[in-house]
Design a protein around this motif. Structure first.
Motif: not given
Length: 254
Positions: A11-14, A18-24
């Motif tokens: 869950n933490c990895w996901t 997700g956070s990295f994807g949103l920032q990208l």
């Protein structure tokens, strides 16, 4: 405990992915928008340069017959850049404008009157000239306006009309209803010295896309164009705005 830790790991990895994807995605959108603004700014700068250089013949002979009175609205913070204001007025004079109104919300331009007149000897103040008399080819008729020509002027004009109504009612003992028309208000404003000509075009310099509180009764048929910050003003953009106005066909109601 072991199974719980195993569940938290994925869950933490996901969440991190997700956070990295949103920032990208956010950086990508920001890059696209910034690129668009850069391209538009570059195109505007090139367009302005080409117009100012005289390469486009249609801008060399502007039909100023349709633009009898031009108003310039300047954000009060930017109006303190007196050198920019003087340069703008010089451009307008070179283009051939004879009647110009300068306006800002705090009366900064009125306070800069002496500095402006000192640098531009061919400029005459509106109240010092007869607008019915033709100006010399080299001269410009300049009006300096501020909010004192707005709400305060309307209040004074309304008070003047009310006083005249009371005097007339007392003298004639007429108890009938008195109707005030637009003509009555215009006459009262003129009597107070707050009624200037209606601009054909209002160019607004500043961050806000609005008329900056310019007296509304003088904007009934006025075209309003936002020109961006005063510090970024361009001679070509000014000529382009005036040229576009000369092509506009206005329909006036009966």
């Amino acid at each position: 405990m072991g199974s719980t830790n195993k569940m938290r790991g994925p869950n933490c990895w996901t969440a991190r992915v997700g956070s990295f994807g949103l920032q990208l995605i956010w950086h990508f959108i920001h890059f696209i928008i910034s690129t668009c603004y850069f391209v538009l700014g570059l195109a505007d700068a090139v367009d302005s340069y080409v117009i100012s250089s005289g390469l486009l013949k249609k801008y060399n002979d502007l039909n100023l017959g349709k633009l009898r009175y031009l108003a310039i609205g300047v954000d009060s913070d930017e109006a303190r850049q007196t050198s920019k204001v003087i340069k703008l007025l010089q451009w307008l004079s070179d283009i051939g404008m004879k009647h110009v109104c300068l306006y800002d919300e705090e009366g900064v331009l009125k306070k800069s009157k002496d500095a402006i007149l000192e640098k531009l000897s061919h400029v005459r103040l509106f109240e010092e000239t007869d607008e019915k008399l033709p100006l010399d080819k080299k001269n410009m008729n300049l009006e300096l306006a501020s909010p004192s020509d707005g709400k305060e002027a309307v209040a004074k004009a309304a008070n003047l009309l009310f006083t005249k109504h009371l005097e007339l009612k007392s003298a004639t003992e007429d108890q009938g209803e008195n109707v005030f028309t637009e003509a009555n208000m215009s006459e009262a404003l003129r009597a107070l010295g707050c009624s200037g000509p209606e601009p054909d075009l209002l160019l607004v310099y500043g961050p806000a896309r609005c008329h900056l509180g310019f007296p509304p009764w003088r904007l009934r048929y006025t075209e309003i164009v936002h020109m961006g910050p005063l510090k970024s003003m361009k001679h070509g953009s000014l000529m382009k705005a005036i040229y576009k106005f000369t092509l506009v066909h206005q329909n006036y109601g009966k």
